[in-house]
Scaffold this active site. Structure first.
Site, PDB file in Angstrom:
ATOM      1  N   SER A   1       0.792  -1.225   0.000  1.00  0.00           N
ATOM      2  CA  SER A   1       0.000   0.000   0.000  1.00  0.00           C
ATOM      3  C   SER A   1       0.828   1.280   0.000  1.00  0.00           C
ATOM      4  O   SER A   1       0.279   2.378  -0.057  1.00  0.00           O
ATOM      5  CB  SER A   1      -0.982  -0.001   1.177  1.00  0.00           C
TER       6      SER A   1
ATOM      7  N   LYS B   1      -5.966   3.921   9.067  1.00  0.00           N
ATOM      8  CA  LYS B   1      -5.007   4.814   8.405  1.00  0.00           C
ATOM      9  C   LYS B   1      -5.492   6.259   8.437  1.00  0.00           C
ATOM     10  O   LYS B   1      -4.714   7.190   8.674  1.00  0.00           O
ATOM     11  CB  LYS B   1      -4.807   4.367   6.957  1.00  0.00           C
TER      12      LYS B   1
END
Ligand code: ADP
Length: 802
Positions: free
Chosen positions: A683, A726
């Site tokens: 990611s 996140k």
């Protein structure tokens, strides 16, 4: 004695016999049987000549027809004293007397009789021996030999008298060496030693060792004897006790007690029958036998199992909701699903199945919500931890014939609960292992699967137990660790990380009151302001759940209780900025918002077991020869992702205004700070791409932006996991805009309200779309280090404010 014959025999040919497992020493008499044709031949030859024969040991006893090389060169020239033909076969018994040591110069292995050409080996007196030392060694040898004879009753005791009659070193050494069962190699070594003093020392060492061995043997046999005596004594005592007990009727009393219990046991007939059978076996055992102990513990375990004992379950949905709300803040979805589940149970109790699995990071309330469910449904609660279980027998038990066998954890849990319908929390189902000892997940499946668990068989109990009444709730941190067949049968409910605001509420409403009560404090005695709690959350804990937060609050409660008890103060009010005195220096520094755009430095977002984190990427481009350096403890996926990013940039040099051969003339270094922490995952793809483009083009990165997304070779942005965590980390670090993969748009639903309100989300499908948003200024490689004021750049990319 070698005497004058030495001269006449030197270098002469003498008939020879190869000995197996024997050595003859000078001056010693020895008898042995001779059977091999060559040996018999040699003896006959010697008889015809002067009765002298050379005897040397064979190196390997198993060789039937030895060659010259198979025979030790050093042996003894002997005189034959007697030869007797034995009645059986071709065996001949000879008695010889050793005369002197000799070395065979050559051996003629004629099958009719060996002969050897030998030279005598006289003793060598190379140094002036110290008489006292010789005397001491000699005496010690004789005394040890005496000890040896005492330890071996079969040896004739007169031997020592023989020795004492002639206490000359050479004689003593030869005598003892000849008579003791030393290894042939040891005897041969002594035969080959020509210095008398050395022979004496060798003998001394050998005797010492032999005595030590005998001593150990003696101790061992004494211990065995003692054990045997004790066993015998125990046996008699037990039999006697049994007799006394049966006289007194005590044995019958125990049996009767068991029988009554079995008959009164509320269990299926099959169970009672089996237990009565085992009781019958117990009666047949001798008192105190190991088997009796096993049977007794078996009966005890089975009698204790709550076969039909149950608590009255209630499924009052409104009460259940009240209890769940009372115990837990938030977790609306989780509560909703649990209530739905209970509703189905209430409507059709006969429907089997439904196995709940709560998945989420540590400290998010999985266990405690299971406890609330137990309270809401009036079931007993048991917790079984499955973490690190490798052995099937841990779940299903060992057969009772194993020493120390016990039922497995499932039935032990049921016994602890004391009812057959408890709520059983199986913690850490994702940490089950499996190896050669069997697969615990298969056994677990049998226990949990509603289709088969109505007759669960534990190896120890050996009777089917109905587990279908048990309400199983399993918990796990990571859904990927749950064995597939188990996962397929479970209804998964996910609990995600808490936001700081949620943590504050949980702390205020639940954790603090709970800890205050635990420490015997009244609300007026300890007050902790919201700001202080926020500071604890931000600076003292970094976690998805609230476990550490609870621990820190407990620490404050302890300090308050201590202070009040000692009379230092009457009450404590904790304010922000004053925590250092209570909890020590802050453990985490806040991620400070950036104020200026930097070149080659981009804020990425990562997801770890303790929640979301910001993860910076640094890229430096220096003139070089096209080397790529990746540092910061990166995993393979991350490294591959970096390579994909570079290839993508190489394919876009024209659009980006880069020299087509930039990668050949520069060395590129990509680094993730905090090198000690291992990192992996795809990611950070777009984060690395933007950092690379910034470093290569010299355009600074917008300071208030963060991003996450996987990148393909063509620059497409692929979706990622952990968006909720996140984005929380992004908000915490002062970021205003977060670039996310377009395919993650639906996940924005799961994001917390406050986070959604405070951040701007930009979905991206392709890296090209975000270049102008993420990078500031015009491409310029000259002013690489310049700090650029943040312009308010409107990007061409679509923006979504959610
Ligand atoms: P897990 O089993 O998920 O690791 P626990 O159930 O042990 O976590 O939770 C840790 C502590 O946090 C418990 O004391 C629990 O009561 C408390 N807790 C967690 N979430 C909440 C919540 N939403 N409301 C109230 N207390 C909570």
């Amino acid at each position: 004695m070698p005497e004058k014959k030495n001269k006449t025999i030197e270098g002469s040919r003498i008939p020879m016999v190869a000995l197996r497992g024997l050595c003859v020493f000078p001056e010693m008499l020895m008898s042995f049987d001779v059977e091999r044709p060559a040996s018999v031949g040699a003896l006959a030859q010697a008889g015809k000549e002067n009765q002298l024969i050379f005897l040397a040991a064979q190196r390997d006893l198993s060789v039937e027809v030895p060659e010259a090389a198979d025979i030790y060169e050093v042996g003894t020239v002997c005189r034959i004293r007697q030869q007797l033909r034995q009645p059986r076969g071709n065996v001949c018994r000879v008695m010889v007397e050793g005369i002197y040591r000799a070395r065979a110069l050559s051996i003629d292995s004629d099958p009719k009789g060996y002969t050897a050409r030998v030279v005598p080996l006289p003793d060598r007196k190379i140094r002036q021996e110290d008489d006292t030392r010789t005397e001491a060694l000699l005496r010690s040898c004789i005394s040890m030999y005496d000890d040896y004879l005492h330890m071996n009753p079969e040896q004739v005791n007169e031997q020592i008298i023989n020795l004492l009659a002639r206490p000359e070193p050479d004689y003593v050494v030869s005598y003892i060496a000849q008579n003791l069962p030393f290894q042939v190699e040891a005897k041969q070594a002594m035969l080959e030693t020509l210095v008398p003093m050395d022979r004496l020392k060798q003998l001394h060492d050998l005797l010492k060792r032999e005595l030590a061995v005998l001593e150990i043997e003696r101790q061992l046999s004494e211990a065995t004897q003692e054990q045997m005596n004790r066993n015998q004594r125990d046996y008699y005592l037990r039999e006697e006790m049994k007799l006394i007990q049966s006289e007194l009727g005590e044995d019958a009393e125990e049996t009767e007690e068991y029988r009554e219990k079995i008959l009164a046991l509320d269990a299926p007939q099959e169970v009672r029958d089996k237990l009565l059978k085992e009781l019958g076996r117990l009666n047949k055992q001798p008192f105190g036998s190991a088997e009796a102990a096993v049977l007794r513990s078996y009966l005890d375990v089975c009698l204790e199992l709550p076969w039909n004992k149950r608590s009255q379950e209630t499924v009052d949905l409104s009460k259940a909701r009240k209890i769940l709300d009372e115990d837990h803040f938030g977790l609306e979805k989780v509560k909703e699903r649990i209530l739905e589940y209970l509703a189905v149970k209430q409507l059709s109790p006969e429907i089997k199945g439904g196995l709940l699995c709560l998945v989420g990071p540590p400290g998010t309330g999985k266990t405690s919500i299971a406890m609330s469910v137990a309270r809401a449904t009036n079931r007993k609660l048991v917790r079984v931890s499955l973490g690190g279980i490798h052995d099937e027998a841990e779940i299903r038990g060992h057969r009772k014939t194993y020493i120390g066998a016990m039922p497995g954890r499932i039935l032990s849990g049921i016994t602890t609960a004391g009812t057959c319908n408890p709520l059983m929390v199986l913690d850490e189902i994702d940490k089950l292992g499996s190896d050669y000892r069997g697969d615990p997940s298969a056994a677990l499946l049998e226990a949990l699967d509603p289709e088969q668990n109505s007759s669960f068989r534990d190896h120890f109990v050996e009777l089917p137990f109905d587990l279908s009444q048990v309400f199983f709730i399993t918990t796990a941190n990571d859904i990927r660790g749950i064995p597939r067949p188990l996962l397929d049968r479970m209804e998964v409910i996910e609990l995600s990380s808490y936001t700081d605001e949620e943590k504050l509420q949980i702390a205020k409403r639940h954790l603090l009151p709970k800890q205050r009560k635990k420490h015997g404090l009244k609300a007026v005695q300890l007050k902790i302001g919201d700001d202080a709690i926020r500071e604890i959350i931000r600076s003292y804990t970094r976690e998805s759940g609230v476990r550490l937060l609870e621990r820190e609050l407990a620490a404050i409660c302890r300090k308050a209780a201590g202070g009040i008890a000692e009379g230092r103060f009457k009450s404590l009010s904790v304010k922000a900025g004053k925590l250092e005195e209570l909890l020590g220096p802050a453990r985490f520094k806040p991620d400070l918002p950036r104020t200026r755009g930097e070149i080659g430095l981009v804020r990425g977002l990562a997801y770890t077991s303790v929640g979301g984190e910001v993860l910076d990427v640094e890229v430096a481009v220096v003139p070089g020869s096209g080397k790529l350096e990746l540092t910061g403890n990166l995993g393979d996926v991350m490294k591959e992702s970096a390579r994909a990013a570079i290839t993508y940039i190489r394919s876009r040099t024209q659009v980006l205004g880069l020299a087509p051969d930039f990668y050949q003339k520069n060395d590129i270094h990509i680094h993730f700070p905090e090198g000690a922490v291992p990192k992996d995952g795809p990611s950070a793809g777009i984060t690395m791409t933007i950092a690379l483009i910034s470093a290569l083009t010299g355009r600074p990165v917008r300071p208030d932006i963060a991003m996450t997304g996987e990148i393909t070779l063509r620059g497409r942005v692929l979706p990622i996991g952990g968006l909720r965590e996140k984005t929380m980390a992004a908000l915490r670090s002062g970021v205003k805009t977060v670039i996310i993969p377009r395919d993650n748009l639906p996940d924005l639903e799961t994001i917390d309200q406050t986070v959604r309100a405070s951040l701007q989300f930009v979905p991206a499908e392709h890296v090209d779309e975000i270049l102008d948003l993420a990078l500031m200024g015009e491409p310029s490689r000259a002013d690489k280090d310049s700090v650029v004021a943040m312009p308010h750049s409107e990007s061409a990319a679509a923006r979504v404010q959610v």
